[in-house]
Design a protein around this motif. Structure first.
Motif, short mmCIF file in Angstrom:
data_model
loop_
_atom_site.label_atom_id
_atom_site.label_comp_id
_atom_site.label_asym_id
_atom_site.label_seq_id
_atom_site.Cartn_x
_atom_site.Cartn_y
_atom_site.Cartn_z
N VAL A 173 4.69 -12.66 16.21
CA VAL A 173 4.29 -13.26 17.48
C VAL A 173 4.64 -12.33 18.63
O VAL A 173 3.83 -12.11 19.55
N ALA A 174 5.83 -11.74 18.60
CA ALA A 174 6.24 -10.82 19.67
C ALA A 174 5.31 -9.61 19.73
O ALA A 174 4.94 -9.15 20.82
N LEU A 176 2.12 -9.46 18.80
CA LEU A 176 0.81 -9.87 19.34
C LEU A 176 0.88 -10.06 20.85
O LEU A 176 -0.05 -9.70 21.58
N GLU A 177 2.00 -10.60 21.34
CA GLU A 177 2.14 -10.83 22.78
C GLU A 177 2.32 -9.52 23.55
O GLU A 177 2.00 -9.45 24.73
N GLY A 179 0.68 -6.84 23.24
CA GLY A 179 -0.61 -6.21 23.50
C GLY A 179 -0.64 -4.73 23.17
O GLY A 179 -0.98 -3.91 24.03
N THR A 258 5.60 -3.39 18.84
CA THR A 258 6.11 -4.12 19.99
C THR A 258 6.89 -3.18 20.91
O THR A 258 6.69 -3.16 22.13
N THR A 262 5.72 -1.45 24.75
CA THR A 262 6.47 -1.89 25.92
C THR A 262 7.54 -0.89 26.35
O THR A 262 7.53 -0.39 27.48
N ALA A 284 7.98 -8.07 29.06
CA ALA A 284 7.09 -8.99 28.34
C ALA A 284 7.50 -10.45 28.47
O ALA A 284 6.94 -11.31 27.82
N GLN A 287 10.22 -14.99 26.67
CA GLN A 287 9.85 -15.43 25.32
C GLN A 287 9.97 -14.29 24.32
O GLN A 287 10.38 -14.51 23.18
N ALA A 288 9.60 -13.08 24.74
CA ALA A 288 9.72 -11.93 23.85
C ALA A 288 11.17 -11.68 23.49
O ALA A 288 11.51 -11.40 22.34
#
Length: 424
Positions: A173-174, A176-177, A179, A258, A262, A284, A287-288
Protein backbone atom coordinates in the motif's frame (compact mmCIF):
# COMPACT_ATOMS: atom_id res chain seq x y z
CA UNK A 1 -33.50 -30.61 -9.48
CA UNK A 2 -30.40 -28.94 -8.07
CA UNK A 3 -27.98 -26.82 -10.08
CA UNK A 4 -25.22 -29.37 -9.47
CA UNK A 5 -27.41 -32.18 -10.85
CA UNK A 6 -28.11 -30.12 -14.00
CA UNK A 7 -24.40 -29.93 -14.82
CA UNK A 8 -22.76 -32.50 -17.09
CA UNK A 9 -20.92 -35.29 -15.24
CA UNK A 10 -17.57 -34.08 -16.61
CA UNK A 11 -18.12 -30.54 -15.23
CA UNK A 12 -18.99 -31.97 -11.81
CA UNK A 13 -15.91 -34.19 -11.95
CA UNK A 14 -13.60 -31.26 -12.87
CA UNK A 15 -15.07 -29.18 -10.09
CA UNK A 16 -14.48 -32.01 -7.61
CA UNK A 17 -10.86 -32.45 -8.74
CA UNK A 18 -10.15 -28.74 -8.31
CA UNK A 19 -11.68 -28.80 -4.83
CA UNK A 20 -9.46 -31.75 -3.87
CA UNK A 21 -6.36 -29.98 -5.24
CA UNK A 22 -7.12 -26.79 -3.35
CA UNK A 23 -7.64 -28.76 -0.15
CA UNK A 24 -4.33 -30.57 -0.70
CA UNK A 25 -2.56 -27.24 -1.26
CA UNK A 26 -4.14 -25.73 1.86
CA UNK A 27 -2.96 -28.74 3.87
CA UNK A 28 0.72 -28.36 2.94
CA UNK A 29 1.06 -24.58 2.66
CA UNK A 30 3.15 -22.98 5.36
CA UNK A 31 6.88 -23.82 5.19
CA UNK A 32 7.54 -21.92 1.94
CA UNK A 33 5.30 -19.00 2.80
CA UNK A 34 6.65 -18.50 6.33
CA UNK A 35 10.32 -19.08 5.45
CA UNK A 36 10.04 -16.73 2.48
CA UNK A 37 8.13 -13.89 4.13
CA UNK A 38 10.23 -13.98 7.29
CA UNK A 39 13.20 -13.08 5.08
CA UNK A 40 11.53 -9.65 4.78
CA UNK A 41 12.50 -9.01 8.38
CA UNK A 42 13.58 -5.65 9.88
CA UNK A 43 17.13 -6.15 8.64
CA UNK A 44 15.77 -6.88 5.18
CA UNK A 45 13.38 -3.92 5.21
CA UNK A 46 16.26 -1.70 6.37
CA UNK A 47 18.51 -3.02 3.60
CA UNK A 48 15.84 -2.49 0.92
CA UNK A 49 15.08 1.00 2.29
CA UNK A 50 18.74 2.03 2.10
CA UNK A 51 19.07 0.52 -1.40
CA UNK A 52 16.08 2.54 -2.67
CA UNK A 53 17.11 5.73 -0.88
CA UNK A 54 20.77 5.70 -1.93
CA UNK A 55 20.52 4.23 -5.44
CA UNK A 56 16.91 4.65 -6.51
CA UNK A 57 15.75 1.84 -8.78
CA UNK A 58 19.28 1.02 -9.94
CA UNK A 59 19.94 -2.08 -7.80
CA UNK A 60 16.49 -3.67 -8.11
CA UNK A 61 17.93 -6.35 -10.40
CA UNK A 62 19.88 -7.77 -7.44
CA UNK A 63 16.58 -8.47 -5.68
CA UNK A 64 15.23 -10.25 -8.78
CA UNK A 65 18.28 -12.54 -8.94
CA UNK A 66 18.15 -13.16 -5.20
CA UNK A 67 14.47 -14.13 -5.43
CA UNK A 68 15.23 -16.70 -8.12
CA UNK A 69 18.03 -18.18 -5.98
CA UNK A 70 15.61 -18.22 -3.04
CA UNK A 71 13.11 -20.33 -5.02
CA UNK A 72 15.89 -22.66 -6.14
CA UNK A 73 17.38 -23.39 -2.72
CA UNK A 74 14.18 -23.33 -0.69
CA UNK A 75 12.82 -25.94 -3.13
CA UNK A 76 15.95 -28.03 -2.60
CA UNK A 77 15.72 -27.70 1.20
CA UNK A 78 12.05 -28.73 1.29
CA UNK A 79 12.71 -31.68 -1.01
CA UNK A 80 15.61 -32.83 1.17
CA UNK A 81 13.50 -32.58 4.33
CA UNK A 82 10.52 -34.41 2.87
CA UNK A 83 12.54 -37.20 1.26
CA UNK A 84 14.94 -37.85 4.16
CA UNK A 85 12.78 -36.87 7.14
CA UNK A 86 15.76 -34.92 8.51
CA UNK A 87 16.86 -31.33 8.80
CA UNK A 88 20.05 -30.09 7.17
CA UNK A 89 22.19 -30.37 10.32
CA UNK A 90 21.13 -33.99 10.88
CA UNK A 91 22.00 -34.85 7.29
CA UNK A 92 25.38 -33.14 7.48
CA UNK A 93 26.24 -34.99 10.69
CA UNK A 94 25.20 -38.37 9.25
CA UNK A 95 26.93 -37.95 5.86
CA UNK A 96 30.06 -35.98 6.81
CA UNK A 97 30.63 -36.85 10.45
CA UNK A 98 30.22 -35.02 13.75
CA UNK A 99 33.09 -32.56 13.17
CA UNK A 100 31.66 -31.11 9.96
CA UNK A 101 28.20 -31.26 11.52
CA UNK A 102 29.41 -29.33 14.58
CA UNK A 103 31.10 -26.70 12.39
CA UNK A 104 27.94 -26.27 10.29
CA UNK A 105 25.87 -25.99 13.46
CA UNK A 106 28.25 -23.34 14.81
CA UNK A 107 27.87 -21.33 11.58
CA UNK A 108 24.10 -21.46 11.87
CA UNK A 109 24.01 -20.62 15.58
CA UNK A 110 26.26 -17.57 15.09
CA UNK A 111 24.18 -16.34 12.15
CA UNK A 112 20.90 -17.07 13.92
CA UNK A 113 21.85 -15.33 17.16
CA UNK A 114 23.04 -12.24 15.29
CA UNK A 115 19.91 -12.14 13.17
CA UNK A 116 17.63 -12.69 16.19
CA UNK A 117 19.28 -9.62 17.70
CA UNK A 118 18.44 -7.81 14.48
CA UNK A 119 14.79 -8.89 14.69
CA UNK A 120 14.44 -7.63 18.25
CA UNK A 121 16.27 -4.46 17.27
CA UNK A 122 13.56 -4.09 14.63
CA UNK A 123 10.89 -4.56 17.31
CA UNK A 124 12.54 -1.75 19.28
CA UNK A 125 12.82 0.54 16.25
CA UNK A 126 9.24 -0.11 15.14
CA UNK A 127 7.68 0.51 18.54
CA UNK A 128 9.82 3.62 19.07
CA UNK A 129 7.94 5.13 16.11
CA UNK A 130 4.84 4.85 18.30
CA UNK A 131 6.63 6.31 21.31
CA UNK A 132 7.19 2.98 23.13
CA UNK A 133 10.61 2.59 24.77
CA UNK A 134 12.68 -0.46 23.78
CA UNK A 135 12.97 -1.46 27.46
CA UNK A 136 9.25 -2.14 27.29
CA UNK A 137 8.73 -3.38 23.73
CA UNK A 138 11.64 -5.84 23.49
CA UNK A 139 10.88 -7.83 26.70
CA UNK A 140 7.15 -7.88 25.88
CA UNK A 141 7.76 -9.14 22.34
CA UNK A 142 10.26 -11.76 23.55
CA UNK A 143 7.84 -13.05 26.20
CA UNK A 144 4.84 -13.01 23.82
CA UNK A 145 6.47 -15.04 21.03
CA UNK A 146 8.08 -17.42 23.55
CA UNK A 147 4.70 -18.13 25.15
CA UNK A 148 3.21 -18.68 21.70
CA UNK A 149 5.82 -21.32 20.89
CA UNK A 150 5.95 -22.88 24.36
CA UNK A 151 2.22 -23.24 24.89
CA UNK A 152 0.83 -23.52 21.36
CA UNK A 153 0.24 -26.62 19.25
CA UNK A 154 1.91 -26.80 15.82
CA UNK A 155 -1.10 -25.69 13.79
CA UNK A 156 -2.01 -22.93 16.24
CA UNK A 157 1.52 -21.52 16.07
CA UNK A 158 1.48 -21.77 12.28
CA UNK A 159 -1.86 -19.94 12.02
CA UNK A 160 -0.68 -17.09 14.27
CA UNK A 161 2.54 -16.72 12.28
CA UNK A 162 0.59 -16.68 9.00
CA UNK A 163 -1.64 -13.97 10.47
CA UNK A 164 1.40 -11.86 11.37
CA UNK A 165 2.57 -12.15 7.76
CA UNK A 166 -0.48 -10.09 6.70
CA UNK A 167 1.34 -7.00 8.01
CA UNK A 168 3.44 -6.99 4.84
CA UNK A 169 0.46 -5.67 2.89
CA UNK A 170 1.35 -2.31 4.46
CA UNK A 171 4.47 -2.06 2.28
CA UNK A 172 2.52 -2.71 -0.90
CA UNK A 173 0.00 0.00 0.00
CA UNK A 174 2.82 2.42 0.86
CA UNK A 175 4.49 1.72 -2.49
CA UNK A 176 1.30 2.36 -4.44
CA UNK A 177 0.69 5.62 -2.56
CA UNK A 178 4.25 6.84 -3.23
CA UNK A 179 3.51 6.99 -6.98
CA UNK A 180 6.81 5.52 -8.26
CA UNK A 181 7.99 5.68 -11.85
CA UNK A 182 7.13 2.12 -12.84
CA UNK A 183 9.03 2.44 -16.12
CA UNK A 184 12.26 3.22 -14.29
CA UNK A 185 11.46 0.51 -11.75
CA UNK A 186 11.06 -2.08 -14.52
CA UNK A 187 14.30 -0.91 -16.16
CA UNK A 188 16.21 -1.25 -12.88
CA UNK A 189 14.72 -4.70 -12.36
CA UNK A 190 16.02 -6.15 -15.65
CA UNK A 191 19.13 -4.03 -16.35
CA UNK A 192 22.18 -4.90 -14.22
CA UNK A 193 24.07 -1.81 -13.14
CA UNK A 194 26.24 -1.19 -10.10
CA UNK A 195 28.60 1.53 -8.87
CA UNK A 196 32.01 0.03 -8.07
CA UNK A 197 32.12 1.30 -4.51
CA UNK A 198 32.40 -0.38 -1.13
CA UNK A 199 29.02 1.01 -0.09
CA UNK A 200 27.29 -0.50 -3.13
CA UNK A 201 29.08 -3.84 -2.62
CA UNK A 202 27.95 -3.98 1.00
CA UNK A 203 24.33 -3.27 -0.01
CA UNK A 204 24.37 -5.85 -2.83
CA UNK A 205 25.80 -8.47 -0.45
CA UNK A 206 23.30 -7.50 2.25
CA UNK A 207 20.43 -7.78 -0.26
CA UNK A 208 21.47 -11.31 -1.22
CA UNK A 209 22.13 -12.22 2.43
CA UNK A 210 18.78 -10.94 3.69
CA UNK A 211 16.82 -12.57 0.85
CA UNK A 212 18.46 -16.00 1.11
CA UNK A 213 19.62 -16.43 4.71
CA UNK A 214 21.29 -19.54 6.23
CA UNK A 215 18.65 -19.73 8.95
CA UNK A 216 15.89 -19.70 6.30
CA UNK A 217 17.33 -22.78 4.59
CA UNK A 218 17.64 -24.59 7.90
CA UNK A 219 14.18 -23.54 9.06
CA UNK A 220 12.24 -24.49 5.93
CA UNK A 221 13.79 -27.99 5.80
CA UNK A 222 13.19 -28.71 9.49
CA UNK A 223 9.72 -27.18 9.40
CA UNK A 224 8.73 -29.41 6.46
CA UNK A 225 9.83 -32.41 8.55
CA UNK A 226 7.90 -31.12 11.60
CA UNK A 227 4.81 -30.66 9.41
CA UNK A 228 5.12 -34.32 8.43
CA UNK A 229 4.99 -33.75 4.69
CA UNK A 230 5.49 -36.74 2.38
CA UNK A 231 6.92 -37.07 -1.14
CA UNK A 232 3.33 -37.12 -2.43
CA UNK A 233 2.95 -33.56 -1.10
CA UNK A 234 5.91 -32.19 -3.05
CA UNK A 235 3.94 -31.10 -6.13
CA UNK A 236 1.83 -28.82 -3.93
CA UNK A 237 4.68 -27.77 -1.67
CA UNK A 238 6.49 -26.37 -4.74
CA UNK A 239 3.61 -23.92 -5.12
CA UNK A 240 4.01 -22.94 -1.47
CA UNK A 241 7.74 -22.31 -1.97
CA UNK A 242 7.29 -20.28 -5.15
CA UNK A 243 4.46 -18.26 -3.62
CA UNK A 244 6.46 -17.44 -0.49
CA UNK A 245 9.59 -16.55 -2.47
CA UNK A 246 7.79 -14.37 -5.03
CA UNK A 247 5.91 -12.51 -2.29
CA UNK A 248 9.25 -11.93 -0.55
CA UNK A 249 10.65 -10.34 -3.69
CA UNK A 250 7.50 -8.32 -4.39
CA UNK A 251 7.45 -6.85 -0.88
CA UNK A 252 11.16 -6.04 -1.08
CA UNK A 253 10.60 -4.35 -4.44
CA UNK A 254 7.77 -2.22 -3.05
CA UNK A 255 10.03 -1.06 -0.22
CA UNK A 256 12.73 -0.12 -2.74
CA UNK A 257 10.37 1.77 -5.06
CA UNK A 258 8.70 3.58 -2.15
CA UNK A 259 12.05 4.97 -0.99
CA UNK A 260 13.28 5.54 -4.54
CA UNK A 261 10.19 7.58 -5.46
CA UNK A 262 10.25 9.73 -2.33
CA UNK A 263 13.56 9.82 -0.48
CA UNK A 264 16.05 9.22 -3.32
CA UNK A 265 14.70 11.95 -5.60
CA UNK A 266 15.09 14.47 -2.76
CA UNK A 267 18.56 13.36 -1.75
CA UNK A 268 17.47 12.21 1.71
CA UNK A 269 19.89 10.05 3.70
CA UNK A 270 18.72 7.27 6.07
CA UNK A 271 20.29 4.51 8.10
CA UNK A 272 17.28 2.35 8.94
CA UNK A 273 13.69 1.49 8.05
CA UNK A 274 12.61 3.58 11.04
CA UNK A 275 14.44 6.57 9.53
CA UNK A 276 12.65 5.88 6.26
CA UNK A 277 9.28 5.85 8.01
CA UNK A 278 9.98 9.20 9.69
CA UNK A 279 11.34 10.77 6.49
CA UNK A 280 8.29 9.66 4.51
CA UNK A 281 5.87 11.64 6.67
CA UNK A 282 6.54 15.13 5.25
CA UNK A 283 6.81 13.73 1.71
CA UNK A 284 3.96 11.22 1.52
CA UNK A 285 1.88 11.99 4.61
CA UNK A 286 1.40 10.42 8.02
CA UNK A 287 -0.26 7.35 6.56
CA UNK A 288 2.96 6.33 4.79
CA UNK A 289 4.83 6.61 8.09
CA UNK A 290 2.15 4.55 9.83
CA UNK A 291 2.21 1.86 7.13
CA UNK A 292 5.99 1.55 7.35
CA UNK A 293 5.86 1.40 11.15
CA UNK A 294 3.13 -1.28 11.27
CA UNK A 295 4.91 -3.33 8.62
CA UNK A 296 8.18 -3.09 10.53
CA UNK A 297 6.64 -4.26 13.80
CA UNK A 298 4.79 -7.16 12.12
CA UNK A 299 7.91 -8.25 10.26
CA UNK A 300 9.99 -8.06 13.43
CA UNK A 301 7.63 -10.14 15.55
CA UNK A 302 7.21 -12.78 12.81
CA UNK A 303 10.95 -13.20 12.31
CA UNK A 304 11.69 -13.04 16.06
CA UNK A 305 9.41 -16.07 16.51
CA UNK A 306 10.98 -18.05 13.66
CA UNK A 307 14.72 -17.43 14.16
CA UNK A 308 15.01 -19.21 17.54
CA UNK A 309 12.88 -22.04 16.09
CA UNK A 310 15.47 -22.54 13.36
CA UNK A 311 18.22 -22.71 15.98
CA UNK A 312 16.25 -25.11 18.20
CA UNK A 313 15.58 -27.47 15.29
CA UNK A 314 19.29 -27.48 14.35
CA UNK A 315 20.57 -28.14 17.87
CA UNK A 316 18.14 -31.05 18.34
CA UNK A 317 19.03 -32.55 14.97
CA UNK A 318 22.73 -32.52 15.84
CA UNK A 319 22.33 -33.88 19.37
CA UNK A 320 19.65 -36.43 18.44
CA UNK A 321 17.08 -35.10 20.90
CA UNK A 322 13.34 -34.79 20.30
CA UNK A 323 12.46 -31.48 18.71
CA UNK A 324 8.97 -30.61 17.46
CA UNK A 325 6.36 -27.99 18.23
CA UNK A 326 3.82 -30.58 19.37
CA UNK A 327 6.21 -32.32 21.80
CA UNK A 328 5.89 -29.95 24.75
CA UNK A 329 8.57 -28.89 27.23
CA UNK A 330 8.66 -32.19 29.14
CA UNK A 331 9.26 -34.32 26.04
CA UNK A 332 11.61 -31.88 24.30
CA UNK A 333 13.51 -29.86 26.93
CA UNK A 334 16.52 -29.30 24.64
CA UNK A 335 14.30 -27.93 21.86
CA UNK A 336 12.39 -25.48 24.03
CA UNK A 337 15.42 -24.70 26.19
CA UNK A 338 17.44 -23.71 23.12
CA UNK A 339 14.59 -21.49 21.97
CA UNK A 340 14.51 -19.67 25.31
CA UNK A 341 18.30 -19.29 25.51
CA UNK A 342 18.54 -17.75 22.04
CA UNK A 343 15.60 -15.43 22.70
CA UNK A 344 16.96 -14.41 26.10
CA UNK A 345 20.51 -13.77 24.82
CA UNK A 346 19.26 -11.72 21.86
CA UNK A 347 16.94 -9.62 24.03
CA UNK A 348 19.72 -9.01 26.53
CA UNK A 349 22.19 -7.91 23.85
CA UNK A 350 19.71 -5.51 22.26
CA UNK A 351 18.92 -3.95 25.65
CA UNK A 352 22.58 -3.35 26.56
CA UNK A 353 23.16 0.38 27.16
CA UNK A 354 24.86 2.18 24.30
CA UNK A 355 24.25 -0.54 21.70
CA UNK A 356 23.60 0.98 18.26
CA UNK A 357 20.85 -0.88 16.41
CA UNK A 358 21.81 0.17 12.87
CA UNK A 359 25.07 -1.86 12.54
CA UNK A 360 23.23 -4.86 14.03
CA UNK A 361 20.50 -4.59 11.40
CA UNK A 362 22.70 -4.26 8.30
CA UNK A 363 25.95 -6.04 9.20
CA UNK A 364 24.20 -9.25 10.26
CA UNK A 365 22.94 -9.53 6.69
CA UNK A 366 26.47 -9.20 5.34
CA UNK A 367 27.50 -11.94 7.81
CA UNK A 368 24.64 -14.05 6.46
CA UNK A 369 25.88 -13.90 2.88
CA UNK A 370 29.42 -14.89 3.96
CA UNK A 371 28.14 -17.83 6.03
CA UNK A 372 25.64 -18.79 3.33
CA UNK A 373 28.27 -19.94 0.83
CA UNK A 374 29.53 -23.11 2.60
CA UNK A 375 25.98 -24.11 3.51
CA UNK A 376 24.86 -23.88 -0.14
CA UNK A 377 27.82 -26.02 -1.24
CA UNK A 378 27.04 -28.67 1.39
CA UNK A 379 23.35 -28.73 0.44
CA UNK A 380 24.13 -29.15 -3.26
CA UNK A 381 26.47 -32.03 -2.45
CA UNK A 382 23.73 -33.74 -0.47
CA UNK A 383 21.16 -32.93 -3.15
CA UNK A 384 23.22 -34.76 -5.79
CA UNK A 385 23.77 -37.85 -3.64
CA UNK A 386 21.37 -40.65 -4.75
CA UNK A 387 21.93 -42.44 -1.42
CA UNK A 388 20.35 -39.42 0.27
CA UNK A 389 17.78 -38.23 -2.27
CA UNK A 390 16.96 -41.40 -4.28
CA UNK A 391 15.01 -40.33 -7.39
CA UNK A 392 14.70 -36.76 -6.08
CA UNK A 393 18.35 -35.83 -6.73
CA UNK A 394 19.29 -32.59 -8.45
CA UNK A 395 19.08 -33.48 -12.15
CA UNK A 396 21.84 -32.91 -14.69
CA UNK A 397 19.86 -30.10 -16.32
CA UNK A 398 19.37 -28.22 -13.01
CA UNK A 399 22.88 -28.80 -11.64
CA UNK A 400 24.48 -25.91 -13.66
CA UNK A 401 21.74 -23.57 -12.35
CA UNK A 402 22.62 -24.45 -8.75
CA UNK A 403 26.31 -23.94 -9.50
CA UNK A 404 25.56 -20.55 -11.05
CA UNK A 405 23.65 -19.55 -7.90
CA UNK A 406 26.61 -20.52 -5.72
CA UNK A 407 28.94 -18.51 -7.98
CA UNK A 408 26.64 -15.48 -7.62
CA UNK A 409 26.95 -15.62 -3.83
CA UNK A 410 30.72 -16.20 -4.12
CA UNK A 411 30.95 -13.15 -6.39
CA UNK A 412 29.16 -11.03 -3.78
CA UNK A 413 31.54 -12.19 -1.06
CA UNK A 414 34.57 -11.65 -3.31
CA UNK A 415 33.48 -8.17 -4.38
CA UNK A 416 32.80 -7.23 -0.78
CA UNK A 417 36.28 -8.37 0.28
CA UNK A 418 38.03 -6.72 -2.68
CA UNK A 419 36.31 -3.37 -2.31
CA UNK A 420 36.86 -3.40 1.44
CA UNK A 421 40.66 -3.48 1.08
CA UNK A 422 42.10 0.03 1.60
CA UNK A 423 43.80 1.46 -1.47
CA UNK A 424 47.41 2.57 -0.67
Amino acid sequence: MSELADRPPRARSDRGRWRIRLMALAAVIGPGLLAGLSDDDPAGITTYSVVGTDYGYRLSWVLLLATFVLILFHSLAVRMGVVTGQGVIGLVRDRHGPRVGALTLLVLVVANLGTTCAELAGVAAGFELFGVDRRVSVPLAAVAVSLLVLRGAFHRVEHVLMGLAAAFVCYIVAGLEAGPDWGLAAHGLVTPSMPMTQHAAVLVSATVGTTLAPWGLSFIQSYAVDKRLTPADLRYERIDVVLGSVLTGVIGLFVIVTCAATLHVRGTSIESAADAASALEPLAGGQARLLFAVGLVGAAVLAAAILPLSTAYSVCEFTGHEGALDDGMRRAPVFYGTYLVVMGLAAGLVLLPGVSLIPVLVLTQVLNVVLLLPLMIIMCGLGRDPDVMAEHVITASWWPVHVAAILLVALCVGALGLLSVPVP
